[in-house]
Design an enzyme around this catalytic site. Structure first.
Site, PDB file in Angstrom:
ATOM      1  N   HIS A 140     -11.482  15.167 -25.641  1.00  0.00           N
ATOM      2  CA  HIS A 140     -12.742  14.448 -25.832  1.00  0.00           C
ATOM      3  C   HIS A 140     -13.826  15.026 -24.921  1.00  0.00           C
ATOM      4  O   HIS A 140     -13.543  15.807 -24.015  1.00  0.00           O
ATOM      5  CB  HIS A 140     -12.578  12.953 -25.524  1.00  0.00           C
ATOM      6  CG  HIS A 140     -11.880  12.196 -26.611  1.00  0.00           C
ATOM      7  ND1 HIS A 140     -10.512  12.115 -26.695  1.00  0.00           N
ATOM      8  CD2 HIS A 140     -12.363  11.501 -27.670  1.00  0.00           C
ATOM      9  CE1 HIS A 140     -10.171  11.388 -27.755  1.00  0.00           C
ATOM     10  NE2 HIS A 140     -11.282  11.001 -28.358  1.00  0.00           N
ATOM     11  N   LYS A 144     -16.254  10.777 -21.434  1.00  0.00           N
ATOM     12  CA  LYS A 144     -15.319   9.702 -21.778  1.00  0.00           C
ATOM     13  C   LYS A 144     -14.618   9.183 -20.530  1.00  0.00           C
ATOM     14  O   LYS A 144     -14.128   9.971 -19.700  1.00  0.00           O
ATOM     15  CB  LYS A 144     -14.292  10.198 -22.799  1.00  0.00           C
ATOM     16  CG  LYS A 144     -13.367   9.104 -23.320  1.00  0.00           C
ATOM     17  CD  LYS A 144     -12.541   9.590 -24.499  1.00  0.00           C
ATOM     18  CE  LYS A 144     -11.572   8.524 -24.990  1.00  0.00           C
ATOM     19  NZ  LYS A 144     -12.275   7.311 -25.469  1.00  0.00           N
TER      20      LYS A 144
END
Length: 247
Positions: A140, A144
C-alpha cells in the site's frame, strides 16, 4: 434511500459522495466529520450527537476510533450501517458484532468484489494443496497507518477456515525457521500504491500466485454503494461481501 456519509470530508468520503450524487437510487442527505467545511454541498455535522436529519443508512469511511460513536448512533436511531473503515481493535470489532444483533450491519475489510473472489479462489486452492506453504504479501501507499492491512488479515482468516490448525504470522524476523502450518502476512509501504494483495501457495514442485491490484480508490466507494443497496430492507444481522456475491 437517504444516506449519511461518515468521514465526509476525507478523500474516500468525497469520492463516495460524488458517486452517490450520480446514483438514482441513493440520496446524500448529510455528512459527519470533525473537519467541517462551510463550503460543503450538504450539511456536515461534527459528530453523530449533532445529527438532526433523518436518514436510512450510514456509510462509514472515517476512522476506527469513532466506532463506538457510530454504533451508538445506529442502535439509538435504529439505522442500517455499512462500515468500510478498517483497522478496528478487537474491542471495536466486538462492538460491531454486538450491534449486528440489534440492527443491520454490513462490515467488510475490503469492498472490492475482486478481493472477495480472490479469497474464495485461494481457499479452493489451499483446500486441494493441503501441504503447500502459504504466504500473503500486501503493498500500500506510504501514508497507510495500519499494517498488515485489514484485507490481508481477512484473506488469512479466510484461509484459516480451510486450514484450521494454521498460525497467522504477521511479519517475519529473527532466526526461527518457518513452521509448516504458518500463514505468513507481510506488509510493504511505498509510494502511492492504492492496494496490491498477493497470495502465494507453494509446494516443493509448483507455486500458484493469486494477485489482486486496485487501480483507483473509487472501487471501494463503488463497493460500499452496492452494499448499501443490498442492505435495503434487511433485518438485523451481520452481512458481508459473500452475502453480496451470492445475491
Amino acid at each position: 434511500m437517504k444516506v449519511l456519509v461518515s468521514g465526509y470530508m476525507g478523500h474516500m468520503g468525497q469520492v463516495l459522495s460524488k458517486m452517490i450524487n450520480d446514483d438514482n437510487e441513493l440520496e446524500l442527505v448529510c455528512g459527519v466529520d470533525k473537519m467541517i467545511n462551510e463550503k460543503s454541498e450538504v450539511k456536515c455535522f461534527p459528530s453523530f450527537n449533532d445529527v438532526n436529519v433523518d436518514v436510512d443508512i450510514v456509510i462509514d469511511f472515517s476512522h476506527h476510533s469513532l466506532t463506538k460513536e457510530l454504533i451508538d448512533y445506529g442502535i439509538k436511531n435504529n439505522k442500517t450501517l455499512v462500515i468500510a473503515t478498517t483497522g478496528q481493535t478487537e474491542e471495536e470489532k466486538n462492538m460491531i458484532n454486538e450491534a449486528s444483533k440489534k440492527i443491520p450491519v454490513f462490515y467488510a475489510a475490503n469492498y472490492s468484489i475482486g478481493i472477495a473472489i480472490l479469497i474464495e479462489t485461494a481457499k479452493a486452492v489451499v483446500r486441494q494443496m493441503k501441504n503447500a506453504d502459504v504466504e500473503i504479501v500486501e503493498t500500500h501507499h506510504n501514508r497507510k497507518l495500519d499494517a498488515p492491512s485489514g484485507t490481508a488479515l481477512k484473506i488469512a482468516e479466510g484461509l484459516k477456515e480451510v486450514r484450521k490448525d494454521a498460525n497467522i504470522i504477521c511479519g517475519r524476523n529473527g532466526n526461527k525457521k518457518r513452521e509448516k502450518n504458518d500463514i505468513g502476512v507481510n506488509a510493504i509501504r511505498l509510494g502511492n500504491v492504492v492496494g496490491i494483495h498477493e497470495v502465494l501457495i507453494s509446494t516443493e514442485h509448483e507455486c500458484i500466485a493469486l494477485k489482486h491490484e486496485a487501480y483507483d480508490r473509487g472501487l471501494f466507494a463503488e463497493g460500499a454503494i452496492n452494499a448499501a443497496k443490498f442492505m435495503k430492507g434487511k433485518a438485523a444481522g451481520m452481512y458481508g461481501m459473500n452475502d453480496l456475491l451470492n445475491v
